[in-house]
Write a protein that holds these residues in place. Structure first.
Motif, PDB file in Angstrom:
ATOM      1  N   THR A  82       3.340  14.065 -25.537  1.00 35.24           N
ATOM      2  CA  THR A  82       4.099  14.091 -24.285  1.00 35.24           C
ATOM      3  C   THR A  82       3.725  15.310 -23.442  1.00 35.24           C
ATOM      4  N   TYR A  83       3.793  15.144 -22.126  1.00 32.07           N
ATOM      5  CA  TYR A  83       3.488  16.228 -21.206  1.00 32.07           C
ATOM      6  C   TYR A  83       4.741  16.985 -20.779  1.00 32.07           C
ATOM      7  N   GLY A  84       5.902  16.384 -20.956  1.00 32.77           N
ATOM      8  CA  GLY A  84       7.152  17.048 -20.596  1.00 32.77           C
ATOM      9  C   GLY A  84       7.742  16.527 -19.300  1.00 32.77           C
ATOM     10  N   PRO A  85       9.054  16.666 -19.114  1.00 33.94           N
ATOM     11  CA  PRO A  85       9.750  16.060 -17.959  1.00 33.94           C
ATOM     12  C   PRO A  85       9.431  16.698 -16.616  1.00 33.94           C
ATOM     13  N   GLU A  86       8.899  17.937 -16.616  1.00 35.38           N
ATOM     14  CA  GLU A  86       8.613  18.622 -15.350  1.00 35.38           C
ATOM     15  C   GLU A  86       7.149  18.541 -14.939  1.00 35.38           C
ATOM     16  N   PHE A  87       6.387  17.677 -15.620  1.00 40.26           N
ATOM     17  CA  PHE A  87       4.956  17.557 -15.383  1.00 40.26           C
ATOM     18  C   PHE A  87       4.638  17.205 -13.926  1.00 40.26           C
ATOM     19  N   ARG A  88       3.667  17.926 -13.358  1.00 43.25           N
ATOM     20  CA  ARG A  88       3.189  17.632 -12.003  1.00 43.25           C
ATOM     21  C   ARG A  88       1.672  17.796 -11.974  1.00 43.25           C
ATOM     22  N   TYR A  89       0.998  16.824 -11.347  1.00 47.79           N
ATOM     23  CA  TYR A  89      -0.464  16.805 -11.358  1.00 47.79           C
ATOM     24  C   TYR A  89      -1.024  16.674  -9.947  1.00 47.79           C
ATOM     25  N   GLU A  90      -2.157  17.349  -9.714  1.00 44.11           N
ATOM     26  CA  GLU A  90      -2.912  17.143  -8.493  1.00 44.11           C
ATOM     27  C   GLU A  90      -4.384  17.462  -8.753  1.00 44.11           C
ATOM     28  N   GLU A  91      -5.248  17.032  -7.830  1.00 49.01           N
ATOM     29  CA  GLU A  91      -6.666  17.314  -7.970  1.00 49.01           C
ATOM     30  C   GLU A  91      -7.300  17.431  -6.596  1.00 49.01           C
ATOM     31  N   PHE A  92      -8.487  18.041  -6.575  1.00 41.97           N
ATOM     32  CA  PHE A  92      -9.169  18.225  -5.299  1.00 41.97           C
ATOM     33  C   PHE A  92     -10.676  18.303  -5.526  1.00 41.97           C
ATOM     34  N   LEU A  93     -11.417  18.286  -4.432  1.00 39.63           N
ATOM     35  CA  LEU A  93     -12.870  18.366  -4.469  1.00 39.63           C
ATOM     36  C   LEU A  93     -13.303  19.794  -4.193  1.00 39.63           C
ATOM     37  N   ALA A  94     -14.014  20.405  -5.120  1.00 39.06           N
ATOM     38  CA  ALA A  94     -14.440  21.800  -4.974  1.00 39.06           C
ATOM     39  C   ALA A  94     -15.408  21.950  -3.815  1.00 39.06           C
ATOM     40  N   VAL A 109       0.844  -1.205   0.000  1.00 37.83           N
ATOM     41  CA  VAL A 109       0.000   0.000   0.000  1.00 37.83           C
ATOM     42  C   VAL A 109       0.874   1.248   0.000  1.00 37.83           C
ATOM     43  N   LYS A 110       1.900   1.239   0.836  1.00 43.48           N
ATOM     44  CA  LYS A 110       2.804   2.393   0.920  1.00 43.48           C
ATOM     45  C   LYS A 110       3.518   2.625  -0.404  1.00 43.48           C
ATOM     46  N   ALA A 111       3.997   1.552  -1.023  1.00 42.54           N
ATOM     47  CA  ALA A 111       4.702   1.685  -2.305  1.00 42.54           C
ATOM     48  C   ALA A 111       3.771   2.228  -3.387  1.00 42.54           C
ATOM     49  N   ALA A 112       2.520   1.785  -3.361  1.00 41.64           N
ATOM     50  CA  ALA A 112       1.566   2.205  -4.385  1.00 41.64           C
ATOM     51  C   ALA A 112       1.159   3.661  -4.248  1.00 41.64           C
ATOM     52  N   ARG A 113       1.349   4.249  -3.068  1.00 40.05           N
ATOM     53  CA  ARG A 113       0.986   5.644  -2.859  1.00 40.05           C
ATOM     54  C   ARG A 113       2.105   6.614  -3.226  1.00 40.05           C
ATOM     55  N   GLN A 114       3.254   6.074  -3.633  1.00 37.68           N
ATOM     56  CA  GLN A 114       4.353   6.936  -4.035  1.00 37.68           C
ATOM     57  C   GLN A 114       4.101   7.499  -5.433  1.00 37.68           C
ATOM     58  N   ASP A 115       4.663   8.666  -5.706  1.00 41.35           N
ATOM     59  CA  ASP A 115       4.549   9.236  -7.045  1.00 41.35           C
ATOM     60  C   ASP A 115       5.123   8.282  -8.089  1.00 41.35           C
ATOM     61  N   PHE A 116       4.404   8.172  -9.211  1.00 41.79           N
ATOM     62  CA  PHE A 116       4.837   7.373 -10.362  1.00 41.79           C
ATOM     63  C   PHE A 116       4.990   5.892 -10.027  1.00 41.79           C
ATOM     64  N   ALA A 117       4.201   5.425  -9.036  1.00 42.52           N
ATOM     65  CA  ALA A 117       4.284   4.029  -8.613  1.00 42.52           C
ATOM     66  C   ALA A 117       3.922   3.072  -9.734  1.00 42.52           C
ATOM     67  N   ILE A 118       2.992   3.463 -10.618  1.00 40.55           N
ATOM     68  CA  ILE A 118       2.616   2.583 -11.724  1.00 40.55           C
ATOM     69  C   ILE A 118       2.991   3.189 -13.068  1.00 40.55           C
ATOM     70  N   SER A 119       3.899   4.155 -13.045  1.00 41.60           N
ATOM     71  CA  SER A 119       4.400   4.708 -14.292  1.00 41.60           C
ATOM     72  C   SER A 119       5.372   3.714 -14.905  1.00 41.60           C
ATOM     73  N   THR A 120       5.977   4.083 -16.002  1.00 40.41           N
ATOM     74  CA  THR A 120       6.980   3.242 -16.647  1.00 40.41           C
ATOM     75  C   THR A 120       8.303   3.436 -15.918  1.00 40.41           C
ATOM     76  N   SER A 121       9.386   3.076 -16.534  1.00 37.57           N
ATOM     77  CA  SER A 121      10.691   3.178 -15.873  1.00 37.57           C
ATOM     78  C   SER A 121      11.157   4.623 -15.714  1.00 37.57           C
ATOM     79  N   VAL A 122      10.433   5.570 -16.340  1.00 36.81           N
ATOM     80  CA  VAL A 122      10.780   6.976 -16.168  1.00 36.81           C
ATOM     81  C   VAL A 122       9.988   7.550 -14.998  1.00 36.81           C
ATOM     82  N   THR A 123      10.573   8.498 -14.285  1.00 38.70           N
ATOM     83  CA  THR A 123       9.878   9.175 -13.196  1.00 38.70           C
ATOM     84  C   THR A 123       9.984  10.673 -13.391  1.00 38.70           C
ATOM     85  N   GLY A 124       9.022  11.373 -12.867  1.00 39.18           N
ATOM     86  CA  GLY A 124       8.975  12.811 -13.065  1.00 39.18           C
ATOM     87  C   GLY A 124       9.046  13.573 -11.765  1.00 39.18           C
ATOM     88  N   ARG A 125       8.460  14.748 -11.786  1.00 40.07           N
ATOM     89  CA  ARG A 125       8.519  15.680 -10.673  1.00 40.07           C
ATOM     90  C   ARG A 125       7.573  15.252  -9.560  1.00 40.07           C
TER      91      ARG A 125
END
Length: 446
Positions: A285-297, A206-222
């Motif tokens: 492509t979104y670019g190497p510095e891509f960062r995403y977040e979301e929230f509930l209005a 569970v902890k590993a899956a909550r990390q950024d890019f946990a299910i991304s490919t071998s590349v990681t971003g911001r």
């Protein structure tokens, strides 16, 4: 493990597992009345023959709808059913408990697959086990094809397209943020999955899956910004204020996997593709510095902070077994949901703001993408989203942007085909535009 590349002609185009569950019934009803119904062969499956017969009578299904009795815990039954279809819709969850044999069968036999999971640890496990196998057999395995996580995935996808059209193919995303305003119920299946994560999945996974890019490919971003009590959507007037969104971790994981797959596709194209193919891959492509977040209005800053605190308190409470037991007694159960009248009152509005990284030749550009859905997002709209994903795979294979199998995401596998299909339902609206000084510009792409 033998690869099944010599595929017999399937008897069905779409096979639905879990047809007698609440969401399964909605999907069955939607597909049985679909405008393209005469163009695809449809089958429904569940453990109980009597419940399947009752569903046929309840919905008045025609004789061209086939019925299969399948227990997803029985490997031989799953294998035999999967071999008969082009596309599997799997609504039998929690997926950590029941989903893997279905994915395995699809990967082995080269059949396409869609589901409704929001269980990132499970997605991480099937990527590890079956991504390469699915690539070899051509099976497109697409998890999270409902409210988890199509609106999030499409919002960034469309914003990036608009950004590239306005600022050029070399434009890179700095930050992308989506604010959700929703009215609707929480699926009993979603709640069951939440409890499964707490009780059955090892904590380190569970902890590993909550990390950024946990299910991304071998590349990681911001890395993402840390969670906070109050969120704000930039570049809109008046500002949209919001709180922590319970679906944000699973949605972000899918968006980050889309980012990684698009990046890897561009890297591969540099080595062997034509100039035109390289350009087309680069545009996605979104670019190497891509960062995403979301929230509930939320309606106010105080309300947002209070709601975030309440969500944090609930999370702590559910970690305590006796309190978790009480919660199970009163929260919605799998197989149950709101009435048709209640679902019609629901809605979805996702507002995404995506900003580019400024360069010496191009100023920072802001794009706003809005997705609107009419109906309960977690039930009614979700049943439509996953159905249209399945039909895109079954009926529009040649039009899809991707020709390779693997564990994919909605936008990397289906792209504009999915957007158009959702728009054609009459339930969804999409609009994406460049903003100027915080106000909407007139250069709209959808």
């Amino acid at each position: 493990m033998a690869l099944q590349n010599d595929k017999p002609a399937p008897a069905f185009d779409v096979l639905l597992f879990g047809a007698t569950g609440f969401t399964g019934r909605l999907i069955t009803r939607y597909l049985s009345a679909h405008p393209q119904r005469s163009t695809f062969k449809f089958a429904i499956a569940a453990r109980s023959k009597s419940k399947l017969d009752a569903l046929v009578n309840e919905l008045g299904l025609d004789k061209n709808t086939s019925i299969l009795v399948v227990d997803v815990t029985k490997k031989d039954q799953v294998e035999e059913a999967v071999k008969q279809t082009k596309v599997v819709i799997n609504t039998v969850g929690p997926y950590w408990r029941w989903g893997t044999p279905v994915v395995r069968a699809c990967a082995v036999h080269g059949r396409h697959y869609v589901d409704l999971t929001g269980e990132t640890p499970w997605i991480m496990s099937i990527i590890f086990k079956y991504d390469y196998l699915a690539f070899k057999t051509g099976a497109m395995i697409i998890p999270s094809c409902g409210m988890d996580s199509i609106p999030s995935d499409i919002s960034v996808y469309l914003s990036n397209k608009t950004l590239k059209a306005a600022a050029g193919p070399d434009a890179c995303i700095d930050e992308s943020t989506t604010a959700f305003k929703i009215k609707g119920g929480i699926s009993g299946g979603t709640i069951a999955s939440m409890f499964t994560m707490l009780e059955e999945v090892p904590p380190h996974i569970v902890k590993a899956a909550r990390q950024d890019f946990a299910i991304s490919t071998s590349v990681t971003g911001r890395l993402s910004k840390p969670p906070r009590l109050v969120y704000t959507l930039p570049q809109v007037t008046p500002p949209i204020i919001g709180s922590f969104f319970i679906m944000s971790h699973s949605n972000k994981a899918i968006v980050q996997r889309s980012w990684g797959l698009f990046q890897m596709d561009a890297f591969k194209a540099e080595a062997k593709a034509t100039a035109a193919e390289k350009d087309s891959k680069k545009l996605l492509t979104y670019g190497p510095e891509f960062r995403y977040e979301e929230f509930l209005a939320m309606p106010s800053t105080i309300g947002a902070a209070a709601f975030s605190l309440v969500m944090g308190l609930i999370a702590v409470t559910l970690m305590i077994p006796p309190l978790r037991y009480l919660a199970k007694r009163y929260l919605p159960k799998s197989g149950y949901g709101p009435s048709d009248q209640e679902m019609e009152k629901g809605f979805l509005k996702a507002t995404n703001i995506t900003s580019s990284i400024p360069t010496s030749t191009a100023p920072r550009t802001h794009v706003k993408t809005v997705i609107k859905g009419r109906g309960d997002p977690g039930y009614l709209l979700t049943s439509m989203m996953i159905s249209e994903c399945a039909l895109a795979l079954a009926l529009e294979q040649d039009a899809l942007p991707r020709r390779e199998g693997g564990v994919l995401t909605p936008v990397t596998a289906l792209g504009d085909v999915l957007v158009k299909r959702l728009k054609d339902t009459g339930r969804f609206e999409f609009e994406s535009e460049v903003l100027k000084s915080g106000e909407a510009d007139t250069r709209k792409t959808r």
